[in-house]
Structures are given as C-alpha cells and as structure tokens.
Design an enzyme around this catalytic site. Structure first.
Site, PDB file in Angstrom:
ATOM      1  CG  HIS A 145       6.144   2.819  -0.358  1.00  0.00           C
ATOM      2  ND1 HIS A 145       4.965   2.786   0.357  1.00  0.00           N
ATOM      3  CD2 HIS A 145       5.819   2.489  -1.622  1.00  0.00           C
ATOM      4  CE1 HIS A 145       3.965   2.466  -0.441  1.00  0.00           C
ATOM      5  NE2 HIS A 145       4.458   2.269  -1.661  1.00  0.00           N
ATOM      6  NE  ARG A 194       3.313   5.165  -2.791  1.00  0.00           N
ATOM      7  CZ  ARG A 194       2.823   5.768  -3.861  1.00  0.00           C
ATOM      8  NH1 ARG A 194       2.653   7.091  -3.850  1.00  0.00           N
ATOM      9  NH2 ARG A 194       2.499   5.079  -4.940  1.00  0.00           N
ATOM     10  CD  GLU A 248       2.990   0.406  -7.489  1.00  0.00           C
ATOM     11  OE1 GLU A 248       3.411  -0.223  -8.489  1.00  0.00           O
ATOM     12  OE2 GLU A 248       2.913  -0.081  -6.353  1.00  0.00           O
ATOM     13  CG  HIS A 318       6.570   2.708  -5.546  1.00  0.00           C
ATOM     14  ND1 HIS A 318       5.820   3.497  -4.709  1.00  0.00           N
ATOM     15  CD2 HIS A 318       7.522   3.528  -6.081  1.00  0.00           C
ATOM     16  CE1 HIS A 318       6.290   4.740  -4.732  1.00  0.00           C
ATOM     17  NE2 HIS A 318       7.316   4.773  -5.557  1.00  0.00           N
TER      18      HIS A 318
END
Length: 390
Positions: A145, A194, A248, A318
């Site tokens: 991202h 995100r 993440e 991520h």
C-alpha cells in the site's frame, strides 16, 4: 416454435418441435460465449438428454461440421458437434423421434471441439477441470500500500486501520499506471483500508476499465444484498476479496507509538529486534514468523488455486504480509527475508507457469516496451488492448 431459456444462456435460442412421427429429426443449435465454463455447457447437455428421454427421443448421429473431428459418439447413441466461431462455440444436436429407435448406451457421451491450437475431448461426467482456461500461465502482482497517515507521522501502525495520505494516493495511482497493461481477473486485499484504497485507486488506471467489486460473504443477507443481476455487467467487474490473514503483522503494545521515541525509551537494538527479527515479537504482538503462518496459509489455500486455473491475480497488502508471501514464492530463508525491503506503491510481478513462480521484478513504467515483453502472453494482451482502445 418454442423458445428455451437455459440455466446459463448468453442468448435465447429457438428450435423446432413436431408431433411424434416415424424417424422425425429435430435439430438444436446453441451458441456459447467463449468465456463460458465447460461445466456450464455440460449442465446444458445433461438438460437436453433429460428432455430427450422424457419425450421418448434419442440423440442421433449428426453430420460433423466446422472444426470437428470424429466423435466417440458416432454410434446409435449419436454425436454432439461443437465448433469454434468468432466469439465462442456453436453446439449442434439432432434428436430422432419415432418408434423402434432406442439408445443402447444411456451413459455414453462426450464433447469434442477444437480451437485454434488445442483440441478438447472431455467426458460428460467424472471431471471438474475446466479445459477452456485461457492460458497455461498466469500473472501475479504484489503491491504494498501507499504511504499511510501514520507512516507520515512515523508511528507504529500494525493492524490499526489508517487511511492513505495524499502522497499515498499518488503512489497508488502511479502503481496502477505501471500495471495498466497487465491482465487482472481477481484482486485480494487485507481487511485494512489503506490496502483496499491502494487496490481501488490502482485499478482506476487500468486500460481494460473493469470495475473492482468488493465481495461480501459475511452472511447470507450480505451475499443476497450484493448480488449483480446483469450478466453483461458481471463481465465488466473484477471480484475483490478482503481477508484479515493478509493484514499487516500486529505490533501489540507498540501500535500508535512514535518510532523514534520508542527507540529512545527501549534502545535502538531492542526496537530493531522487534521490527526486523524473524521469530521475536514485540510485547503482546506478532513476530514475522507468526504473520507468515497466516499469510502464507491463506495464499496457498485461497490464492494459489486461482493462479493454477490461469487467473491473473493482484494482491494489495502490507510490508510484512507481502514479505511473508515473497519468502514462500522465492524460497527465502528466515535470515534472507528479514533484510527484504518493499517500497510503498511499487508493484512486483511474477509469472506463474507449470507451478513455478518466476520473478520479473517491478515494471519500470507503462511506456517501456520491455515490461510487456516479459512473456509472449503479456505482449499479446497489450496488443489486444491497443487494438481495442485505439
């Protein structure tokens, strides 16, 4: 004249129906779009057989037309003819009505069709494979991202759901330009905004102009409410699957803390160990090893089968979840993976062929011809886009 609407039609088709007479022939002609799955055609043929038996008819021998060779059914039980046309496949069936005619083998049946290069001979039952898959290779695109608001503030983010900055939006758009000529059939993102923003913004730049649609399968109501009832619209959509397993890694008690202040408090070596070691987690958080367990398991169970079917997949996720997947793809050791750095908003391309992942790096720019000469299939895809859009 009777109109039949089949379970998976692209068009409605007409066929003639007569009162039972001695050896009367009824001919069906049915057209399938090239994108139709083989299993859908098989269901249709099963339906035809059921109708034939219910009306005391039998599938009779059919004169082969078009690109069809000799069928295994050129017997009393008949033949099904499928030929390649410009936008799909043409299926022709003949039924015989009349006394004294019966099918000796009720279980027999096969389709034999030929395309430009690959002949197909498949039994009507006993297989779930799709012989019409478009290619023996697939593209896998990985995108970290773009910059988030907490990246900008130098805070530990982890699984806190923080959106992109203006710079992050620009990075996502630029990533989309770099992959604008690479085919995409499926998109996977984490459950964090995100990563989802990055995927959606990137797809606004794709030359195919298909619309990413987030799939909702939380419950039956979510599935029902998000249904699309136009087959034509479905063709212009790309399914987007969100999964927490691609999140993440969870940074535990460090989430929301300033990275510099944390280093000042606990020491640079301790913070570096939390951030870059393979199997040491931060307080009440996940290590990279723990993140890899969930991310790689999800990749193998959910994403890899799509690639093996020839679907082109993009994953927007991520740093640590993608680092884990790359460790699996490139067979990196635990020491090699901790030194792997991924830039935000820079796509990485893999070609999946014969169950092998061939790393092609990051496309430099959409105008560089070399990017699309990675494989013949990608070069052909770009050529088709050029012809379609110019």
């Amino acid at each position: 004249m009777i109109i039949i609407a089949c379970p998976t039609p692209l068009i409605l088709y007409l066929f003639s129906s007569h009162q039972p007479q001695h050896h009367t022939t009824i001919k069906f002609t049915y057209f399938f779009h090239r994108l139709y799955r083989h299993s859908q055609i098989i269901h249709f043929l099963s339906f035809i057989r059921m109708v034939a038996m219910a009306s005391h008819q039998s599938i009779a021998s059919l004169q082969s037309r078009g690109n069809i060779g000799n069928s295994a059914l050129h017997q009393e039980c008949g033949n099904l003819s499928m030929s390649l046309i410009k936008r799909g496949f043409k299926l022709e069936i003949e039924l015989l009505k009349g006394e004294g005619y019966s099918c000796r083998k009720r279980s027999c049946g096969s389709i034999q069709a030929s395309s430009a290069s690959n002949p197909i001979s498949t039994p009507l039952s006993g297989t779930n494979k799709d012989p019409f898959k478009k290619s023996s290779e697939a593209a896998l695109i990985l995108i970290r991202h773009g910059e988030s608001l907490w990246n900008e503030k130098n805070l530990f983010t982890g699984c806190v759901d923080v959106p992109l900055t203006k710079k992050g939006v620009e990075e996502a758009v630029e990533a989309g330009k770099r992959i604008s000529n690479i085919p995409i059939d499926m998109i996977y993102t984490s459950s964090l905004i995100r990563a989802q923003m990055t995927a959606m913004l990137a797809m606004t730049q794709h030359r195919r102009k298909k619309v990413p649609i987030v799939m909702h399968d939380e419950n039956e109501q979510a599935k029902a409410w998000s249904q699309i009832f136009s087959e034509e619209t479905k063709k212009q959509c790309i399914p987007v699957v969100t999964a927490w397993q691609l999140n993440e890694r969870m940074y535990g008690e460090l989430q929301g803390l300033n990275k510099q202040e944390t280093a000042d408090k606990y020491g640079k070596e301790q913070v570096h160990e939390w951030r870059r070691s393979y199997d040491i987690p931060p307080p009440n958080g996940e290590s990279l090893e723990m993140c890899a367990e969930r991310a790689v398991a999800y990749f193998r169970d959910q994403i890899e089968p799509q690639l093996q079917e020839g679907k082109n997949v993009m994953i927007a996720a991520h740093g640590n979840s993608l680092r884990s997947i790359i460790m699996y793809l490139d067979k990196l050791t635990s020491q090699e993976v901790i030194s792997l750095e991924l830039s935000t908003g820079i796509p990485m391309l893999y070609i999946v062929k014969e169950n092998k992942y061939i790393r092609r790096g990051s496309p430099a720019a959409p105008t560089e011809a070399g990017v699309y000469a990675y494989t013949k299939n990608l070069a052909k895809y770009r050529q088709k886009l050029d012809e379609m859009l110019h």
